[in-house]
Every structure is written in structure tokens, then in C-alpha cells.
Design a protein around this motif. Structure first.
Motif, PDB file in Angstrom:
ATOM      1  N   ILE A   4       0.818  -1.404  -0.363  1.00 10.71           N
ATOM      2  CA  ILE A   4      -0.065  -0.236  -0.057  1.00 10.71           C
ATOM      3  C   ILE A   4       1.013   1.229   0.172  1.00 10.71           C
ATOM      4  CG2 ILE A   4      -1.767   1.252   1.166  1.00 10.71           C
ATOM      5  CD1 ILE A   4      -2.522  -1.452   2.560  1.00 10.71           C
ATOM      6  N   TYR A  23      -7.281   2.980   2.662  1.00 10.33           N
ATOM      7  CA  TYR A  23      -6.748   2.049   1.775  1.00 10.33           C
ATOM      8  C   TYR A  23      -6.915   0.845   1.854  1.00 10.33           C
ATOM      9  CZ  TYR A  23      -4.860  -0.279  -2.274  1.00 10.33           C
ATOM     10  OH  TYR A  23      -4.734  -0.765  -3.418  1.00 10.33           O
ATOM     11  N   LYS A  24      -6.307   0.372   3.209  1.00 16.21           N
ATOM     12  CA  LYS A  24      -6.676  -0.786   3.985  1.00 16.21           C
ATOM     13  C   LYS A  24      -8.092  -1.182   4.193  1.00 16.21           C
ATOM     14  CE  LYS A  24      -5.328  -4.360   6.935  1.00 16.21           C
ATOM     15  NZ  LYS A  24      -5.476  -4.260   8.696  1.00 16.21           N
ATOM     16  N   ALA A  27     -10.315  -1.539   0.830  1.00 16.63           N
ATOM     17  CA  ALA A  27      -9.648  -3.329  -0.244  1.00 16.63           C
ATOM     18  C   ALA A  27     -10.417  -4.034   0.921  1.00 16.63           C
ATOM     19  CB  ALA A  27      -8.028  -3.122   0.221  1.00 16.63           C
ATOM     20  N   GLN A  30     -13.914  -4.525   0.203  1.00 15.73           N
ATOM     21  CA  GLN A  30     -14.495  -4.732  -1.281  1.00 15.73           C
ATOM     22  C   GLN A  30     -15.877  -4.938  -2.694  1.00 15.73           C
ATOM     23  OE1 GLN A  30     -13.905  -9.770  -1.267  1.00 15.73           O
ATOM     24  NE2 GLN A  30     -11.962  -9.052  -1.166  1.00 15.73           N
ATOM     25  N   LEU A  77     -11.791   1.127  -4.614  1.00  8.66           N
ATOM     26  CA  LEU A  77     -10.770   0.970  -5.084  1.00  8.66           C
ATOM     27  C   LEU A  77     -11.197   1.301  -6.732  1.00  8.66           C
ATOM     28  CD1 LEU A  77      -9.003  -0.723  -2.226  1.00  8.66           C
ATOM     29  CD2 LEU A  77      -8.892   1.384  -3.621  1.00  8.66           C
TER      30      LEU A  77
END
Length: 138
Positions: A4, A23-24, A27, A30, A77
Motif C-alpha cells: 500500500i 486504503y486497507k 480493500a 470489496q 478502489l
């Protein structure tokens, strides 16, 4: 987290703890999420920081906006190598009318649509609405 960090650096985004966490979060989800979803996940974080992070991610082609017809903008994302270009990166989205979740169908690209001379395309959005596999029991 190293991957990342490398992604953010490759997009000329300063790496911060909050940016890594957001970001995590995206991710792991989903699915497309709203700013409210992000705010709820990070209740103790400053709302302005969350908003600016999402906007920075959008400007740098890390996330894209989805208008799924609910009146609430959602974010997901981008896939690897995406530049959010109308000519090659746009894909379908699926919105479940039952659970209200929206997912990217990245394997289904939207073909380039030729508009009239003098017109300039800036965004294309195609949403399929129905019942997702979780809600249909399949």
C-alpha cells in the motif's frame, strides 16, 4: 502495508497512517462505500481528514466515484493499472435493491461511446440493478 505504501508513493501521495488505514478499509470491504461508512469505521478521526483522503485518492486514480442511483455517492478502489480513462477503464457496477450494496464488475468493461461532434465525455456510469447473490441465496 508495504504494498500500500509503495502504491501511494507511486501516485505521489504522502504516506500517512490514516491514508494507509483508509486504503486497507476499502480493500477489505470489496464493495463500494459512502463517506458515512468511512466516518463510522473511523469515528475518532477528523471528518475533514477522511474527506480529504478520499478526494486525494480520487484525484490520483486510487478510487472512483459511483453514482448507483441512491442519491449517495459511493467510492470503490480502482483496479491495478487504472487511470479512470473513459476510453479503457470504465466498467459496470451492480447495485442490490435489497441490501443496498454496490459492487464493481470490473471484468465487464463499458465500450467506448461516440458522442456527437463538439461534445466531450467526462464521465460514463452504467449500473445494473437487481438482487445480489447474498440476498438471493445463490
Amino acid at each position: 502495508m508495504q504494498k500500500i505504501e509503495e502504491l501511494l508513493e507511486s501516485k505521489n501521495i504522502r504516506v500517512t497512517a490514516m491514508r494507509l488505514l483508509i486504503y486497507k478499509f476499502l480493500a477489505e470491504k470489496q464493495i463500494a462505500v459512502t463517506l458515512s461508512d468511512i466516518e463510522n469505521a473511523f469515528e475518532k478521526a477528523d471528518r475533514t481528514t477522511l474527506y480529504r483522503t478520499v478526494k486525494t485518492f480520487e484525484e490520483k486514480d486510487i478510487v472512483h466515484q459511483i453514482d448507483d442511483g441512491t442519491g449517495i455517492t459511493k467510492y470503490a478502489l480502482c483496479e491495478n493499472g487504472c487511470n479512470c480513462e473513459i476510453e479503457r477503464d470504465l466498467h459496470l457496477h451492480f447495485h442490490c435493491n435489497n441490501c443496498n450494496e454496490t459492487v464493481c464488475l470490473t471484468e465487464h468493461k463499458i465500450p467506448q461511446i461516440k458522442v456527437l461532434d463538439g461534445f466531450v465525455s467526462e464521465n460514463v456510469n452504467l449500473v445494473v440493478k437487481g438482487i445480489c447473490d447474498k440476498c438471493s441465496g445463490q
